[in-house]
Design an enzyme around this catalytic site. Structure first.
Site, PDB file in Angstrom:
ATOM      1  N   GLY A  10       0.842  -1.201   0.000  1.00 41.89           N
ATOM      2  CA  GLY A  10       0.000   0.000   0.000  1.00 41.89           C
ATOM      3  C   GLY A  10       0.871   1.242   0.000  1.00 41.89           C
ATOM      4  O   GLY A  10       0.535   2.253   0.619  1.00 41.89           O
ATOM      5  N   GLY A  13      -0.392   4.992  -0.931  1.00 44.93           N
ATOM      6  CA  GLY A  13      -1.402   5.693  -0.147  1.00 44.93           C
ATOM      7  C   GLY A  13      -0.848   6.898   0.591  1.00 44.93           C
ATOM      8  O   GLY A  13       0.324   7.253   0.439  1.00 44.93           O
ATOM      9  N   GLN A  14      -1.709   7.519   1.410  1.00 46.86           N
ATOM     10  CA  GLN A  14      -1.308   8.763   2.081  1.00 46.86           C
ATOM     11  C   GLN A  14      -0.091   8.543   2.980  1.00 46.86           C
ATOM     12  O   GLN A  14       0.864   9.311   2.942  1.00 46.86           O
ATOM     13  CB  GLN A  14      -2.470   9.321   2.922  1.00 46.86           C
ATOM     14  N   ASP A  36       2.082  -1.815  -4.441  1.00 48.14           N
ATOM     15  CA  ASP A  36       0.736  -1.261  -4.378  1.00 48.14           C
ATOM     16  C   ASP A  36      -0.106  -1.979  -5.425  1.00 48.14           C
ATOM     17  O   ASP A  36       0.438  -2.576  -6.368  1.00 48.14           O
ATOM     18  CB  ASP A  36       0.748   0.253  -4.651  1.00 48.14           C
ATOM     19  N   ILE A  37      -1.417  -1.880  -5.273  1.00 46.84           N
ATOM     20  CA  ILE A  37      -2.311  -2.519  -6.254  1.00 46.84           C
ATOM     21  C   ILE A  37      -2.276  -1.755  -7.576  1.00 46.84           C
ATOM     22  O   ILE A  37      -2.571  -2.313  -8.630  1.00 46.84           O
ATOM     23  CB  ILE A  37      -3.741  -2.618  -5.676  1.00 46.84           C
ATOM     24  N   ARG A  38      -1.909  -0.449  -7.492  1.00 48.99           N
ATOM     25  CA  ARG A  38      -1.823   0.373  -8.717  1.00 48.99           C
ATOM     26  C   ARG A  38      -0.385   0.739  -9.014  1.00 48.99           C
ATOM     27  O   ARG A  38       0.383   1.050  -8.111  1.00 48.99           O
ATOM     28  CB  ARG A  38      -2.590   1.680  -8.533  1.00 48.99           C
ATOM     29  N   TYR A 142     -14.934  -0.197   8.704  1.00 48.13           N
ATOM     30  CA  TYR A 142     -13.489   0.068   8.803  1.00 48.13           C
ATOM     31  C   TYR A 142     -13.027  -0.089  10.261  1.00 48.13           C
ATOM     32  O   TYR A 142     -12.039  -0.776  10.547  1.00 48.13           O
ATOM     33  CB  TYR A 142     -13.225   1.489   8.294  1.00 48.13           C
ATOM     34  N   LYS A 146     -10.447  -2.774  11.901  1.00 48.82           N
ATOM     35  CA  LYS A 146      -9.225  -2.344  12.605  1.00 48.82           C
ATOM     36  C   LYS A 146      -9.199  -2.931  14.015  1.00 48.82           C
ATOM     37  O   LYS A 146      -8.140  -3.352  14.501  1.00 48.82           O
ATOM     38  CB  LYS A 146      -9.128  -0.818  12.639  1.00 48.82           C
TER      39      LYS A 146
HETATM   40  C1  AKB Z   1     -10.349   7.901   8.241  1.00 49.18           C
HETATM   41  O1  AKB Z   1     -10.832   9.030   8.345  1.00 49.18           O
HETATM   42  O2  AKB Z   1     -10.986   6.892   7.898  1.00 49.18           O
HETATM   43  C2  AKB Z   1      -8.893   7.714   8.627  1.00 49.18           C
HETATM   44  C3  AKB Z   1      -8.749   7.283  10.046  1.00 49.18           C
HETATM   45  C4  AKB Z   1      -9.082   8.212  11.144  1.00 49.18           C
HETATM   46  O3  AKB Z   1      -8.369   6.176  10.274  1.00 49.18           O
HETATM   47  N1  AKB Z   1      -8.172   8.920   8.415  1.00 49.18           N
END
Ligand code: AKB
Length: 327
Positions: A10, A13-14, A36-38, A142, A146
């Site tokens: 990854g 990414g950011q 990365d995938i791209r 998400y 996590k």
């Molecule tokens: C999001 O906004 O999903 C992320 C995070 C806080 O993990 N930046």
């Protein structure tokens, strides 16, 4: 350090964009393989491997090919994108982590890095000065992945001795890379509008306070945690880590000290609902005690540095960043 060979998953990414460069500074360009995938739009310095982190066979082949000893697994679907397709979010975030941990176990890798997030909080979590040891009731897919990911990391440490280390990142602000699909993305987008003298429409309410961190602090924290002596780490799921916290109105007012004409309007959307489940400030006493964490940037210092750097980028004519769906 010469013997470590690092794979960043990854890397477009950011975080990956900035962390890969920081790792290269420490370990040398040839010892950091980025994936990365791209395919990146810009020419990559060093070795790039196209990798879908769900493809365990290809991941294993890359590990063997370069004799990788450490993985930084940054690929994930973030909070706002994750709500568009929760099933896909579960599959990508959990199965990619499982691939990484299993290969780390089988191949006896030295270390694994797994980024977690303030999205693990929610429900009955105390919102102010949120403690390290507290209720986790995430309300986004998400956040659920996590939180589950943190537990799986701890499981692999306890059961198999895989040296996996993790931080709960707050919203991250960077000038080198753009976020993609997060709820805290507004805090980067507003700068781009400000330096281009465009009005900014914020998708969160003006008084929505969230924990945030400037990217240089986040990168330094990551490197410091990964270099910390193994015996100093008392936590193997994920460390709370604090930088600053602010509302959109406070951020806008700090930016206006440099760019007085910035116009901001507020049009909250579904991301406001996500933000409301999160916390507003975080207690990171355990990270400070275990591995000496201390942030350098507050709101004022971060805004000044962001604007200076974005102005430099604007004046040199660089306009595009890698798009990302990764952390
Ligand atoms: C999001 O906004 O999903 C992320 C995070 C806080 O993990 N930046």
């Amino acid at each position: 350090m010469g013997t470590e060979k690092i794979l960043v998953i990854g890397a477009g990414g950011q975080i990956g964009t900035v962390l890969s460069n920081a790792l290269r500074d420490v370990y040398g360009i040839d010892n950091v393989i980025v994936s990365d995938i791209r395919q990146p739009r810009e020419t990559v310095i060093g070795v790039f491997e196209k990798l879908n982190a769900l493809d365990g066979d290809r991941l294993l082949a890359i590990i063997k090919k370069y004799r990788i000893t450490q993985i930084y697994h940054l690929a994930a679907v973030l909070s706002a994108s994750g709500e568009q397709n929760p099933r896909r979010t579960w599959d990508i975030n959990m199965n990619s982590l499982y691939n990484v941990l299993e290969i780390a176990r089988q191949e006896n890798l030295h270390k694994v890095y797994y980024p977690s997030s303030i999205a693990v909080f929610g429900g009955n979590t105390p919102k102010e000065n949120t403690p390290q040891f507290t209720v986790l009731q995430p309300q986004t897919m998400y956040g659920i992945t996590k939180s589950a990911g943190e537990q799986v990391c701890q499981y692999y440490w306890q059961k198999y001795g895989v040296d996996v280390r993790s931080l709960r990142y707050p919203g991250l602000i960077s000038y080198q890379s753009l976020p993609g699909g997060g709820t805290t993305d507004y805090a980067v987008d507003i700068f781009h509008k400000a330096v281009n003298n465009e009005p900014f429409e914020c998708f969160l309410k003006e008084d929505m306070r969230l924990p945030m961190m400037y990217m240089p602090d986040a990168i330094r924290a990551t490197l410091e945690l990964m270099e910390a002596p193994i015996d100093s780490l008392s936590i193997r799921y994920s460390y709370n880590m604090s930088g600053m916290n602010f509302t959109p109105a406070e951020l806008a007012s700090e930016i206006r000290k440099h760019i007085p004409k910035l116009e901001v309007s507020y049009k909250p959307d579904f991301r406001q609902g996500i933000a409301e489940t999160w916390i507003s400030s975080i207690d990171d006493a355990v990270a400070r005690k275990d591995w000496g964490w201390k942030e350098k940037y507050n709101l004022e210092a971060m805004v000044k540095d962001m604007i200076e750097n974005l102005m430099k980028i604007k004046n040199t004519g660089r306009s595009s960043y890698n798009e990302s769906s990764c952390l």
